[in-house]
Design a protein around this motif. Structure first.
Motif, mmCIF file in Angstrom:
data_model
loop_
_atom_site.group_PDB
_atom_site.id
_atom_site.type_symbol
_atom_site.label_atom_id
_atom_site.label_comp_id
_atom_site.label_asym_id
_atom_site.label_seq_id
_atom_site.Cartn_x
_atom_site.Cartn_y
_atom_site.Cartn_z
ATOM 1 N N MET A 31 0.891 -1.250 -0.204
ATOM 2 C CA MET A 31 0.072 -0.031 -0.015
ATOM 3 C C MET A 31 0.858 1.448 -0.007
ATOM 4 O O MET A 31 0.329 2.092 -0.537
ATOM 5 C CB MET A 31 -0.799 0.068 1.125
ATOM 6 N N TYR A 49 -9.768 5.255 -8.845
ATOM 7 C CA TYR A 49 -9.833 5.184 -7.451
ATOM 8 C C TYR A 49 -10.774 4.094 -7.079
ATOM 9 O O TYR A 49 -10.563 3.389 -6.149
ATOM 10 C CB TYR A 49 -10.222 6.537 -6.925
ATOM 11 N N ALA A 52 -9.435 0.493 -7.396
ATOM 12 C CA ALA A 52 -8.268 0.361 -6.744
ATOM 13 C C ALA A 52 -8.750 -0.050 -5.325
ATOM 14 O O ALA A 52 -8.473 -0.917 -4.681
ATOM 15 C CB ALA A 52 -7.377 1.512 -6.684
ATOM 16 N N ALA A 53 -9.743 1.036 -4.870
ATOM 17 C CA ALA A 53 -10.371 0.588 -3.668
ATOM 18 C C ALA A 53 -11.100 -0.912 -3.524
ATOM 19 O O ALA A 53 -10.914 -1.561 -2.553
ATOM 20 C CB ALA A 53 -11.391 1.796 -3.164
ATOM 21 N N ARG A 56 -8.529 -3.590 -3.339
ATOM 22 C CA ARG A 56 -7.727 -3.602 -2.136
ATOM 23 C C ARG A 56 -9.010 -3.746 -0.972
ATOM 24 O O ARG A 56 -8.626 -4.098 0.136
ATOM 25 C CB ARG A 56 -7.173 -2.285 -1.759
ATOM 26 N N GLU A 62 -9.842 5.612 2.757
ATOM 27 C CA GLU A 62 -8.801 5.009 3.072
ATOM 28 C C GLU A 62 -7.663 5.173 2.130
ATOM 29 O O GLU A 62 -6.544 5.231 2.319
ATOM 30 C CB GLU A 62 -9.209 3.484 3.520
ATOM 31 N N LEU A 63 -8.170 4.708 0.880
ATOM 32 C CA LEU A 63 -7.342 4.821 -0.267
ATOM 33 C C LEU A 63 -6.597 6.256 -0.619
ATOM 34 O O LEU A 63 -5.363 6.331 -0.875
ATOM 35 C CB LEU A 63 -8.016 4.364 -1.576
ATOM 36 N N GLN A 64 -7.565 7.313 -0.481
ATOM 37 C CA GLN A 64 -7.019 8.543 -0.524
ATOM 38 C C GLN A 64 -5.864 8.981 0.302
ATOM 39 O O GLN A 64 -4.885 9.544 0.155
ATOM 40 C CB GLN A 64 -8.003 9.524 -0.490
ATOM 41 N N GLN A 66 -4.085 6.781 1.749
ATOM 42 C CA GLN A 66 -2.935 6.134 1.551
ATOM 43 C C GLN A 66 -1.916 6.868 0.589
ATOM 44 O O GLN A 66 -0.996 7.206 0.328
ATOM 45 C CB GLN A 66 -3.207 4.962 1.209
#
Length: 83
Positions: A31, A49, A52-53, A56, A62-64, A66
């Motif tokens: 990550m 995005y 990807a989220a 994962r 949470e993705l943003q 990271q």
């Protein structure tokens, strides 16, 4: 991808992430070692995005977060803010 990561580089993923055959590659990248982009494609960054989220199994927030941490580690600033 493994060799690039071992050298200390980060990976950037774009529209390839939308291909089912590419999900395993993305899932295996730590990550804290990737970015997301669209370059000159007609795919929106929101689509990248979201996928990807989904891969994962995390929220968009949470993705943003990271990606922001990764940008801070590499560039010393948050490249996502407009400041």
């Amino acid at each position: 991808a493994e060799r690039i990561l071992k050298e200390g580089y980060y990976l950037s993923f774009g529209k390839k992430i939308l291909e089912n055959s590419f999900e395993d590659v993305f899932r295996k990248v730590p990550m804290e070692r990737f970015f997301l982009e669209t370059d000159s494609t007609d795919i929106s960054i929101q689509t990248v995005y979201q996928k990807a989220a989904e891969i994962r199994q995390i929220t968009l927030a949470e993705l943003q977060l990271q990606i922001e941490k990764n940008a801070l580690a590499v560039f010393g600033k948050n490249i996502l803010s407009h400041e």
